[in-house]
Scaffold this motif. Sequence first.
Motif, PDB file in Angstrom:
ATOM      1  N   LEU A 271      37.790  25.180  81.300  1.00  9.24           N
ATOM      2  CA  LEU A 271      37.691  26.591  80.929  1.00  9.24           C
ATOM      3  C   LEU A 271      38.474  27.462  81.894  1.00  9.24           C
ATOM      4  CD1 LEU A 271      36.275  28.989  79.368  1.00  9.24           C
ATOM      5  CD2 LEU A 271      34.491  28.838  81.124  1.00  9.24           C
ATOM      6  N   LYS A 272      39.109  28.480  81.327  1.00  7.41           N
ATOM      7  CA  LYS A 272      39.754  29.508  82.137  1.00  7.41           C
ATOM      8  C   LYS A 272      39.447  30.846  81.465  1.00  7.41           C
ATOM      9  CE  LYS A 272      44.075  30.823  84.280  1.00  7.41           C
ATOM     10  NZ  LYS A 272      44.718  30.143  85.377  1.00  7.41           N
ATOM     11  N   ILE A 273      38.932  31.788  82.254  1.00  3.55           N
ATOM     12  CA  ILE A 273      38.714  33.150  81.759  1.00  3.55           C
ATOM     13  C   ILE A 273      40.015  33.901  81.989  1.00  3.55           C
ATOM     14  CG2 ILE A 273      37.335  35.258  81.986  1.00  3.55           C
ATOM     15  CD1 ILE A 273      35.778  32.799  80.931  1.00  3.55           C
TER      16      ILE A 273
ATOM     17  N   SER B 241      39.061  36.472  75.956  1.00  2.00           N
ATOM     18  CA  SER B 241      37.721  36.135  76.434  1.00  2.00           C
ATOM     19  C   SER B 241      37.718  34.829  77.205  1.00  2.00           C
ATOM     20  CB  SER B 241      36.757  36.036  75.251  1.00  2.00           C
ATOM     21  OG  SER B 241      36.596  37.297  74.658  1.00  2.00           O
ATOM     22  N   GLY B 242      38.451  33.842  76.715  1.00  2.00           N
ATOM     23  CA  GLY B 242      38.465  32.560  77.397  1.00  2.00           C
ATOM     24  C   GLY B 242      39.408  31.583  76.729  1.00  2.00           C
TER      25      GLY B 242
ATOM     26  N   GLN C  67      39.170  38.848  72.684  1.00  2.00           N
ATOM     27  CA  GLN C  67      38.123  39.860  72.810  1.00  2.00           C
ATOM     28  C   GLN C  67      37.756  40.464  71.459  1.00  2.00           C
ATOM     29  OE1 GLN C  67      39.832  42.413  75.795  1.00  2.00           O
ATOM     30  NE2 GLN C  67      39.219  41.055  77.454  1.00  2.00           N
TER      31      GLN C  67
END
Length: 183
Positions: free
Chosen positions: A96-98, A103-104, A124
């Motif tokens: 995962l990377k924000i 959002s991600g 988003q």
Amino acid sequence: MQAGLGQFSYDSGGKKLRFTDDESKVMRRPVYLDLLFLFEEGIFYEINKKTSTCKKRPLLSSLHPMEVHPNMTDIGEMYLGSRADSGQGISMKNWLKILPDYSGFVVTTSSVGCLTLSSVLFTQSKDLLLFSFTEVTKVVQDPEVFLPPAFCDGVPLESEGNTLFGVFLNQASSSLFTEPFPK
């Protein structure tokens, strides 16, 4: 729901990615999306082989769906298929990377070999881009696929840039993928 289908070619060492659509196979109509991303050079090409034209644009980010990027967090393993029957599934890792503009971003790889199986970008605005990869190889089969066609020679760099994800989000919101699947 919009959908698209195409082929990715990726050269991790050369930092190059090519996408060509196969939309006519799904939608039974011609679409000519052909994109070449050159991450080291910071440019991408939108290629139209039908009209022998191309646009050369600035690439605003090196983030793409084919690899685990620095600073991604390992969020766990999962198993697709059956653990009870040997050879009936695959062990996978999720990363995962924000991202500031989204959002991600989640990349799923095989636990053994770290081959990218899929990636998902969550926006988003609650849209998402899902990339699913099959027939993944670790060797570039055709290095010529990463060269722009001759008709792109001398094409000036346009001022309007984009990211790989931005290009696909634009395509998804355009009329390219808005027709329903044929029955």
